[in-house]
Design an enzyme around this catalytic site. Structure first.
Site, PDB file in Angstrom:
ATOM      1  N   ASP A 230      44.237 -21.343 -38.292  1.00 58.89           N
ATOM      2  CA  ASP A 230      42.892 -20.969 -37.893  1.00 58.89           C
ATOM      3  C   ASP A 230      42.290 -20.284 -39.126  1.00 58.89           C
ATOM      4  OD1 ASP A 230      40.681 -20.068 -36.292  1.00 58.89           O
ATOM      5  OD2 ASP A 230      41.657 -18.119 -36.274  1.00 58.89           O
TER       6      ASP A 230
ATOM      7  N   ASP B 215      44.688 -16.443 -34.340  1.00 60.35           N
ATOM      8  CA  ASP B 215      44.568 -15.092 -33.797  1.00 60.35           C
ATOM      9  C   ASP B 215      43.574 -14.966 -32.661  1.00 60.35           C
ATOM     10  OD1 ASP B 215      42.202 -15.424 -35.277  1.00 60.35           O
ATOM     11  OD2 ASP B 215      41.993 -13.252 -35.377  1.00 60.35           O
TER      12      ASP B 215
ATOM     13  N   CYS C 148      59.046  13.790 -40.852  1.00 59.13           N
ATOM     14  CA  CYS C 148      57.958  13.299 -40.004  1.00 59.13           C
ATOM     15  C   CYS C 148      58.197  13.722 -38.556  1.00 59.13           C
ATOM     16  CB  CYS C 148      57.878  11.778 -40.038  1.00 59.13           C
ATOM     17  SG  CYS C 148      57.727  11.094 -41.656  1.00 59.13           S
TER      18      CYS C 148
ATOM     19  N   ASP D 104      42.135 -19.893 -30.088  1.00 59.03           N
ATOM     20  CA  ASP D 104      43.388 -20.505 -30.547  1.00 59.03           C
ATOM     21  C   ASP D 104      44.477 -20.451 -29.483  1.00 59.03           C
ATOM     22  OD1 ASP D 104      42.363 -20.776 -33.187  1.00 59.03           O
ATOM     23  OD2 ASP D 104      42.706 -18.640 -33.452  1.00 59.03           O
TER      24      ASP D 104
ATOM     25  N   CYS E  34      60.852   9.421 -41.322  1.00 59.10           N
ATOM     26  CA  CYS E  34      61.885  10.306 -41.854  1.00 59.10           C
ATOM     27  C   CYS E  34      62.013  11.544 -40.986  1.00 59.10           C
ATOM     28  CB  CYS E  34      61.542  10.717 -43.265  1.00 59.10           C
ATOM     29  SG  CYS E  34      59.958  11.562 -43.318  1.00 59.10           S
TER      30      CYS E  34
END
Lengths: 53, 729
Positions: free
Chosen positions: B449, B628, B48, B632, B45
């Site tokens: 996985d 991940d 911020c 893999d 926003c």
């Protein structure tokens, strides 16, 4: 029909101004952070330029 | 509150602006300093932006701050001596999460430039199209003779330079395709644009009735719009992926004369001694030369339990050091590490993926030759009908080319992909690969996985209620002093339980073994079973007060949020599910039972995972791989389509087609749904384009097409296609 000789150049020049303005926005990175710009306009802080990254 | 009390910005913008502006200008005039890029995932926003910018500007040594809300990033210019870590510390004190980004990885801004270049061409062609259209309206409403010629000439003067500039991307693409003796979508496009403008120029010179300048320009405009959407989508995905890669700053601590200094990973040579702090990742493959600790190998092997290492043990790049500092001698760096040998496997599989026939390619392959043959047939037909009048025949042929030109076809895919990627992004999914959406739509089997994908990869204390209160309290006091994940989970489980306060003194962490302290003169220990009680029970954690029986603490790997919902959704869809894990039999069986997965395998090696994938694909399955770890990576690259969570190792995220940014797994079923919806919309768009052509082509071939009809047909079909794309959910 002589009026055409004024009106056509005028309309083209006006369109050309719009195109030049578009080029300027593009060159000065005004499409880099649309979300940020829409939020920034409502702040009280002063902003002197758009992002330079 | 009265107005006079708070003169806001609106009362006097200049009063507010002037001092700030001069302060900024002054700071700018000083040295700009070094640039640091920060990732700010939590900003959303206006306040911020202000908070971050003002907060950082108030730091000593910060010259300039600029927040980019779209990319959730800040670019900071700092003076010598200020480090990225200082900035992130200051920001987290203000309540903003921040992470330094590696500028070198991010600086690849070429795709950004390509998007800007397309936008420029789009703007020019849009301007020209509007002006020529205005002039054409006058011609269509009945201008004749000299006026018509004048308008045609003005149109030509606007259109020809515009086409020479704006349509260049099509010309270059068509040229490179023709050079390789291929036909792509750009060949009929270029031909139509060039023939239309050439023919129109000829007609204008000969005082003809029909000029197609507006058609040539609107073709250019609509097709450029499609190209731009396509490019923009890829840029966004690529920059986000680059950002994920940049989050892992490639640095290491090198020991020089007993002092650790931060160096870039590329500067490390074989034989260098490196320091790996607790919590840090091992940067290279090597051997432990000093220290003892435990390593988290989940990313490499899928094991949940940490492995103890001491002097002489081999470590691999990517493992996480948990308890004690280690000195590691580098045995293999850069290209020679295990990580990089896997990267080679990935690039081979990527090649295979780029050969995937997208729907757009398949449409173009049917479409391009058909259009050319049709135009040629019309030309010959009219040559024969008129007894050799080349001008009339060419006119008709051009009309056919323009009318059939794939305006709608050019927008059909990019418009849908843009909308679908937007929907995916709002569901926390980042599409990295151009054809990933289409491939997602075809999935009929999902392989998961375990560690880090279905589970969080962090341990959670099992049955805390069965642990005696006093033992729990003392263990918590000990665990508080350690950063080991199991310690952290004990502390987390103890929180809010109202355990008595215990004063444990002399707490020392023994790396690789556990934590020891003193309570009322007695030694208390929390750690490996072997160390606590001499009982060789592998992997277990025990707590004991000197001279009493030990208490065991058991841990499980917790499920990720949304795992159960995802399994239900997949079953409802009729997609078969399989679990492949490198972890031991028991934890995998427990998890499979919990989730109701019947088809599971434990202790699978990385190469076996890839083999299973190949076998399933050979059996005709379109497999979605979700994983991940480094183990893999090969499987992710081999699969028909793949998803990696954002917490995955960089190599896995690079190999995957889609990155799941949200922690909630159930969004994977959203991905499948959106993929199917997108494919449906694309096919509908093709149907619209085909329907439109089947009406327009006969009209054009029999010579009834006028520039007005072409303009209407072209814009209507483009708008219909774009609107249909918005229906993607």
């Amino acid at each position: 029909m002589e009026v055409l000789s004024y009106l056509i150049p005028i309309s083209l020049i006006l369109g050309g101004v719009g195109l030049a303005a578009f080029f300027w926005t593009l060159k000065s990175n005004q499409y880099d952070d649309p979300d940020g710009d829409s939020a920034r306009i409502l702040r009280t802080d002063y902003d002197d330029e758009p992002a330079q990254d | 509150m009265t107005i006079s009390e708070t003169p806001g910005a609106a009362a006097c913008p200049g009063c507010l602006a002037a001092p700030v502006m001069s302060a900024r200008a002054l700071k700018r005039a000083e040295t700009i300093g070094t640039e640091i890029q920060l990732s700010l995932p939590s900003i959303h926003c206006a306040s911020c932006i202000s908070g971050v910018e003002r907060g950082l500007m108030s730091l000593e040594g910060v010259n300039d701050v600029r927040v980019n809300l779209t990319r959730k990033r800040a670019t900071v210019h700092v003076a010598e001596g200020l480090e990225a870590a200082d900035l992130t510390a200051a920001l987290s004190a203000m309540g903003f999460q921040a992470q330094p980004l590696d500028s070198a990885t991010l600086s690849a801004g070429t795709s950004d430039l390509a998007a800007r270049d397309l936008l420029m061409r789009l703007g020019v062609s849009g301007f020209a199209m509007m002006n020529v259209m205005l002039l054409s309206v006058a011609v269509w409403s009945g201008a004749t003779d000299a006026t018509r010629d004048l308008f045609h000439w003005i149109s030509a003067m606007i259109a020809l330079p515009t086409i020479a500039f704006s349509a260049q991307p099509f010309f270059w693409n068509a040229w490179s395709a023709l050079k390789a003796y291929r036909l792509n979508m750009d060949v009929p496009i270029s031909l139509a644009i060039l023939l239309a403008s050439g023919m129109s120029l000829f007609e204008t010179m000969n005082h003809g009735e029909h000029a197609y300048f507006d058609a040539a320009l609107s073709l250019t405009f609509f097709l450029l719009a499609g190209r731009y959407l396509d490019q923009k989508m890829r840029t966004v995905a690529r920059s986000a992926a680059a950002e994920l890669a940049a989050l892992e700053s490639p640095t290491a601590l090198r020991m020089v004369n007993g002092v650790a200094e931060t160096v870039a990973l590329t500067a490390i040579a074989v034989g260098d001694t490196l320091m790996v702090r607790p919590g840090g990742r091992v940067p290279v493959d090597g051997t432990v030369s000093e220290g003892a600790s435990e390593l988290d190998r989940a990313f490499l092997t899928g094991e949940t339990d940490p492995v103890a290492v001491t002097i002489g043990a081999a470590v691999r790049a990517g493992e996480v050091n948990l308890t004690g500092p280690l000195l590691v001698r580098a045995d293999a760096v850069g290209q020679d590490t295990l990580l990089h040998s896997l990267a080679d496997m990935v690039s081979v599989a990527e090649d295979a993926k780029s050969k995937y026939n997208s729907l757009a390619d398949r449409a173009a392959r049917i479409y391009a030759p058909a259009v050319h043959l049709l135009a040629l047939a019309a030309f010959l037909l009219w040559l024969w009908l008129t007894g050799g009048d080349v001008r009339v025949a060419l006119n008709v042929a051009v009309a056919v080319l323009i009318i059939t030109c794939p305006c709608a076809l050019g927008l059909a895919v990019p418009a849908v992909s843009t909308v679908a990627s937007g929907r995916m992004f709002s569901n926390g999914l980042l599409v990295k690969h151009a054809t990933a959406l289409e491939r997602l739509a075809e999935v009929d089997e999902v392989i998961f996985d375990k560690t880090g994908t279905l589970t969080k990869g962090t341990p959670e204390l099992l049955d805390p209620d069965t642990i005696p209160e006093q033992a729990f309290a003392i263990a918590t006091a000990l665990a508080d002093a350690s950063s080991h994940p199991r310690s952290a989970s004990i502390v987390a489980a103890a929180r809010g339980r109202g355990l008595p306060d215990v004063a444990v003194s002399d707490i020392v962490e023994h790396p690789g073994l556990g934590v020891q302290g003193k309570l009322n003169g007695k030694v208390v220990r929390l750690g490996r079973a072997v160390w606590v009680s001499g009982n060789d029970e592998s992997g277990a954690t025990q707590f004991a007060i000197e001279g009493t029986a030990p208490v065991s603490f058991a841990f499980v790997d917790t499920l990720r949020e949304g795992a159960h919902d995802l399994m239900d959704a997949l079953r409802k869809r009729g997609v078969s599910i399989m679990l492949l894990s490198g972890d031991a039999q028991e934890p995998v069986r427990r998890l499979a039972n919990d989730l109701g997965i019947e088809n599971w395998r434990a202790g699978v090696l990385p190469t076996e995972k890839a083999a299973v994938l190949e076998e399933r694909q050979a059996a005709g399955k379109r497999v979605l791989m979700v994983g991940d770890g480094l183990n893999d990576t090969a499987a992710l690259a081999l699969a028909h389509v793949s998803i990696a969570p954002a917490s995955a190792l960089a190599a896995a995220r690079v190999a995957a087609d889609v990155v799941l940014v949200s922690p909630d797994l159930s969004h994977i079923s959203d991905a499948l749904r959106i993929g199917r919806s997108a494919r449906g919309r694309i096919l509908e768009n093709f149907a619209v384009a085909a329907l439109y052509n089947s009406i327009a082509v006969p009209i054009a071939v029999f010579g009834f097409a006028t520039p007005l009809a072409a303009a209407i047909a072209m814009s209507t079909s483009s708008i219909v296609v774009s609107l249909n794309a918005l229906r993607t959910r």
